[in-house]
Enzyme design. Structure first.
Site, PDB file in Angstrom:
ATOM      1  N   GLY A 100      42.329  37.949  35.848  1.00  0.00           N
ATOM      2  CA  GLY A 100      41.333  38.944  35.474  1.00  0.00           C
ATOM      3  C   GLY A 100      39.603  38.720  35.876  1.00  0.00           C
ATOM      4  O   GLY A 100      39.636  37.335  36.493  1.00  0.00           O
ATOM      5  N   GLY A 102      36.807  38.014  35.662  1.00  0.00           N
ATOM      6  CA  GLY A 102      35.933  36.711  34.888  1.00  0.00           C
ATOM      7  C   GLY A 102      34.886  36.144  35.401  1.00  0.00           C
ATOM      8  O   GLY A 102      34.409  35.673  34.260  1.00  0.00           O
ATOM      9  N   ARG A 199      44.375  45.073  43.099  1.00  0.00           N
ATOM     10  CA  ARG A 199      44.258  44.084  43.663  1.00  0.00           C
ATOM     11  C   ARG A 199      46.195  43.676  43.800  1.00  0.00           C
ATOM     12  O   ARG A 199      46.619  44.556  43.104  1.00  0.00           O
ATOM     13  CB  ARG A 199      43.794  42.601  43.039  1.00  0.00           C
ATOM     14  CG  ARG A 199      42.150  42.657  43.085  1.00  0.00           C
ATOM     15  CD  ARG A 199      42.102  42.381  41.732  1.00  0.00           C
ATOM     16  NE  ARG A 199      40.526  42.339  42.116  1.00  0.00           N
ATOM     17  CZ  ARG A 199      39.578  41.282  42.290  1.00  0.00           C
ATOM     18  NH1 ARG A 199      40.227  40.735  43.145  1.00  0.00           N
ATOM     19  NH2 ARG A 199      38.025  41.824  42.851  1.00  0.00           N
ATOM     20  N   ASP A 269      45.122  37.078  43.799  1.00  0.00           N
ATOM     21  CA  ASP A 269      44.190  38.382  42.993  1.00  0.00           C
ATOM     22  C   ASP A 269      43.065  38.728  43.736  1.00  0.00           C
ATOM     23  O   ASP A 269      42.076  39.205  43.698  1.00  0.00           O
ATOM     24  CB  ASP A 269      43.692  37.029  42.216  1.00  0.00           C
ATOM     25  CG  ASP A 269      43.650  35.115  42.264  1.00  0.00           C
ATOM     26  OD1 ASP A 269      44.114  35.421  42.098  1.00  0.00           O
ATOM     27  OD2 ASP A 269      41.760  35.481  41.938  1.00  0.00           O
ATOM     28  N   ASN A 270      42.839  37.810  45.148  1.00  0.00           N
ATOM     29  CA  ASN A 270      42.153  38.224  45.558  1.00  0.00           C
ATOM     30  C   ASN A 270      42.142  38.970  47.238  1.00  0.00           C
ATOM     31  O   ASN A 270      41.133  39.488  48.076  1.00  0.00           O
ATOM     32  CB  ASN A 270      41.479  36.706  46.427  1.00  0.00           C
ATOM     33  CG  ASN A 270      40.981  35.867  45.570  1.00  0.00           C
ATOM     34  OD1 ASN A 270      40.190  36.363  44.142  1.00  0.00           O
ATOM     35  ND2 ASN A 270      40.204  34.618  45.856  1.00  0.00           N
ATOM     36  N   ASP A 279      35.646  39.696  47.389  1.00  0.00           N
ATOM     37  CA  ASP A 279      35.448  38.420  46.780  1.00  0.00           C
ATOM     38  C   ASP A 279      35.309  37.470  48.097  1.00  0.00           C
ATOM     39  O   ASP A 279      35.869  36.098  47.870  1.00  0.00           O
ATOM     40  CB  ASP A 279      36.798  37.677  46.024  1.00  0.00           C
ATOM     41  CG  ASP A 279      37.332  38.883  44.586  1.00  0.00           C
ATOM     42  OD1 ASP A 279      36.659  39.017  43.947  1.00  0.00           O
ATOM     43  OD2 ASP A 279      38.474  38.251  44.436  1.00  0.00           O
TER      44      ASP A 279
END
Length: 521
Positions: A100, A102, A199, A269-270, A279
C-alpha cells in the site's frame, strides 16, 4: 487557483471502514481515507510549469499561497478527501503481502481538456500502510524523483510526472546506508501526477485474499475510466485489458533499454497498469555499458533488477498480474498466449529500437548479428553508453575505421590503455558498420538527425543529481533549475551546456548517491 475536481476512485470503489491512521491490515477496501501531516514551515523549491498547464493552472496559480498550502499538505483543496491506496506485491521475487501507499497520499483527481489526472503527495506523512516507517521523504530522494520523472518525459519515456517540489520545514531521520548510523535530513514533498496510481499489486491484493468481488470491482473501474476503448464484455474484456497492459509495459521497457535507464526496484507494487515508469527510488543511468549493473544496494548480491534483466522481470511481473486476473477469466490458455507473445514482440521491438540508434532505416537480416556483436564489444572495456551512441552519429560513410574510432573514443573511460585485441575488434566492427551505413539511402546528415532523435545527449546521471542535492542541502537551488532546463531538451546540442556531456568523474565512481543507492528515502 481553480481546479476541476472529480473523485471517481473514491466514489465507485470500497473505502476502508476503519478511519484510524495506524499501521494495520486493511480488508475488503481499495483505499483508506487519510489526511496529510501538516508541515511546520513549507516552502516551494520548484514547479514544473508544463505539468501545471496540463492541470489548467496558471503561472500566478503556482506562485499563490493556496498552491503552497495544498501541495505541501498544509490544507485541503475544497471538496476533496485525500486517501492512500491499498495494494500488495512481490518484492525481489518473493510475496510480500499487503504493502500500500506507505508514504504517498492521493489528494484528488483533476479533469482538464478531457483528460483525467490523479494528484499525489509523496512524503506527506504516515498512512495505514506505512508499516514501521514514518511516511515522510527527504530532500535528496525527492530531488531525484522530481527531476527524473520530468527528464524521462522529455526523453519520450512513459512516466509519471512531477508538479512540485516542496520543503516541509521538518527534519526526518534516515539511515542512508542501512549501517546503523541514522542522521537527520531535510524533509520534502513531491506532488506526482499520473492518470492513476493503480499498480499490478492492486489486483494481487484481492487475488491473494480470494476476494473476487473487489477484484472484479477494481478491474471494471480501471477499464471503464482508463481503458475506455475496450468495449467487449465478460472474460474477453479482462483479456483485452491484460493484453493492453502487457503491450504498454513492453514498450516502456524498450524505452528504458534505449536510453540506458535502470529502475532498480521492479517489484510488482512498483509496476503501473498504464505502462508508466513509477516510483523513482534507487534508479540509475547506465554510464558504463554493463548489463549486469544494478543501482540498488539491496540488489547488489542477486542483481535481479540489473539493466540486462529488466525485460525478463517485466515478463515475470506480468505473470503475477495474469495470475491475479485469472479468476475473472478462468482460462489460462489465452493469458499464456499473451505472455508468450511478450518475449517475441519484445525481441522485434528491441531490434528495431537498436536499428534506430544505429541509424538504419532499411531492415537487413544481418542487423541482429551486428547489434549483438556491438553489445558484446561495449562490455569489453568501460564505455559510456550515452556518449558512445551520440558520437556514433557523427561517423561519415567515407570514414576509415581509424577516423571512425577516433570519433567514438571519447566514450571510453580508459582510452589510452585499450588492449590491442579490443582495439582490433572495434576497428573490425566499425568496418562492418561502415559497410552497413553505405547500404542506406540516407545522407550522413539525415542519418545523424535521425540518430540524434533517439540517442540523447543529456541524461540525469547520478553524479549530476548528487551535485544538485549537495547544493540544495545548503539552500542553493540554482543547479536544480539549470538541470531541469537542460533535461527538457535532451536531444538538442545545447553548446552552452556541453560540460554535462561528459563521462562520470572519478570522484563519483564509488561515492554514495553516485554509484549505488539504497531504498532509504
Amino acid at each position: 487557483m481553480k481546479l476541476h475536481i472529480q473523485n471517481t476512485f473514491t466514489a465507485e470503489l470500497p473505502a476502508d471502514s476503519n478511519e484510524t491512521n495506524i499501521p494495520r491490515q486493511v480488508e475488503k477496501a481499495c483505499f483508506s481515507y487519510v489526511l496529510p501531516k501538516q508541515p511546520s514551515d513549507p516552502s516551494l523549491i520548484h514547479v514544473s510549469e508544463d505539468v501545471a498547464d496540463l492541470l489548467g493552472m496558471s503561472h500566478e496559480d503556482v506562485l499563490s499561497e493556496d498552491f503552497l498550502n495544498v501541495f505541501s499538505g498544509n490544507s485541503l483543496y475544497p471538496e476533496t478527501r485525500p486517501y492512500a491506496l491499498a495494494y500488495a506485491g512481490h518484492q525481489f521475487g518473493s510475496w510480500a503481502g499487503q504493502l500500500g501507499d506507505g508514504r504517498a497520499i492521493n489528494l484528488t483527481e483533476v479533469v482538464y481538456n478531457d483528460k483525467s489526472y490523479t494528484l499525489q503527495l509523496k512524503g506527506a506523512g504516515p498512512t495505514p500502510y506505512s508499516r514501521t516507517a514514518d511516511g515522510f521523504a527527504v530532500l535528496r530522494s525527492s530531488i531525484r524523483e522530481y527531476l527524473c520523472a520530468e527528464a524521462m518525459y522529455y526523453l519520450g519515456v512513459p512516466t509519471t510526472r512531477s508538479l512540485s517540489l516542496m520543503l516541509s520545514g521538518d527534519q526526518v531521520l534516515r539511515d542512508i546506508l542501512y549501517n546503523g548510523n541514522p542522521a537527520y535530513e531535510k524533509g520534502a514533498i513531491v506532488c506526482r501526477v499520473a492518470p492513476s496510481f493503480i499498480r499490478f499489486g492492486s489486483f494481487e491484493l484481492f487475488y491473494s485474499r480470494n476476494d473476487r468481488v473487489n477484484l472484479k470491482l477494481l478491474a471494471d473501474y480501471t477499464i471503464k475510466h482508463h481503458f475506455p476503448d475496450i468495449k467487449s464484455e465478460g472474460a474477453e474484456k479482462y483479456l483485452e485489458f491484460f493484453k493492453t497492459v502487457s503491450k504498454t509495459t513492453r514498450e516502456m521497457i524498450v524505452h528504458w533499454q534505449r536510453v540506458g535507464f535502470v529502475h532498480g526496484v521492479m517489484n510488482t507494487d512498483n509496476m503501473s497498469i498504464h505502462g508508466l515508469t513509477i516510483d523513482y527510488g534507487p534508479y540509475g543511468w547506465l554510464e558504463d555499458y554493463d548489463p549486469n549493473w544494478t543501482p540498488n544496494t539491496t540488489d547488489r548480491q542477486n542483481k535481479r533488477y540489473r539493466f540486462g534483466n529488466q525485460p525478463n522481470v517485466a515478463l515475470w511481473n506480468l505473470y503475477q498480474l495474469a495470475n491475479a486476473l485469472f479468476p475473472l477469466i478462468n482460462d489460462a490458455k489465452p493469458l499464456e498466449e499473451i505472455l508468450k507473445a511478450f518475449s517475441s514482440d519484445y525481441e522485434t521491438e528491441y531490434l528495431n529500437m537498436m536499428r534506430n540508434k544505429l541509424g538504419f532505416r532499411i531492415i537487413k537480416d544481418q542487423d541482429a548479428v551486428l547489434i549483438e556483436s556491438l553489445t558484446e564489444l561495449l562490455q569489453l572495456t568501460e564505455t559510456d553508453m550515452t556518449i558512445f551512441f551520440r558520437n556514433l552519429g557523427i561517423i561519415l560513410k567515407e570514414d576509415s575505421d581509424v577516423i571512425a574510432f577516433d570519433k567514438i573514443a571519447e566514450a571510453f573511460y580508459n582510452k589510452q590503455n585499450l588492449e590491442e585485441s579490443v582495439l582490433d575488434n572495434w576497428k573490425i566492427w566499425l568496418g562492418h558498420y561502415s559497410s552497413r551505413i553505405n547500404e542506406e539511402t540516407l545522407t550522413d546528415a539525415e542519418r545523424k538527425e535521425q540518430m540524434n532523435s533517439v540517442n540523447p545527449k543529456y541524461v540525469l546521471r547520478n553524479y549530476m543529481a548528487q551535485l544538485c542535492i549537495d547544493d540544495a542541502d545548503k539552500g542553493d537551488y540554482s543547479l536544480l533549475n539549470e538541470l531541469f532546463e537542460l533535461l527538457k531538451k535532451p536531444y538538442e546540442e545545447q553548446p552552452e551546456n556541453q560540460k554535462w556531456f561528459a563521462k562520470r568523474p572519478d570522484w563519483a565512481r564509488d561515492k554514495v548517491g553516485c554509484s549505488m543507492l539504497s531504498c532509504s528515502s
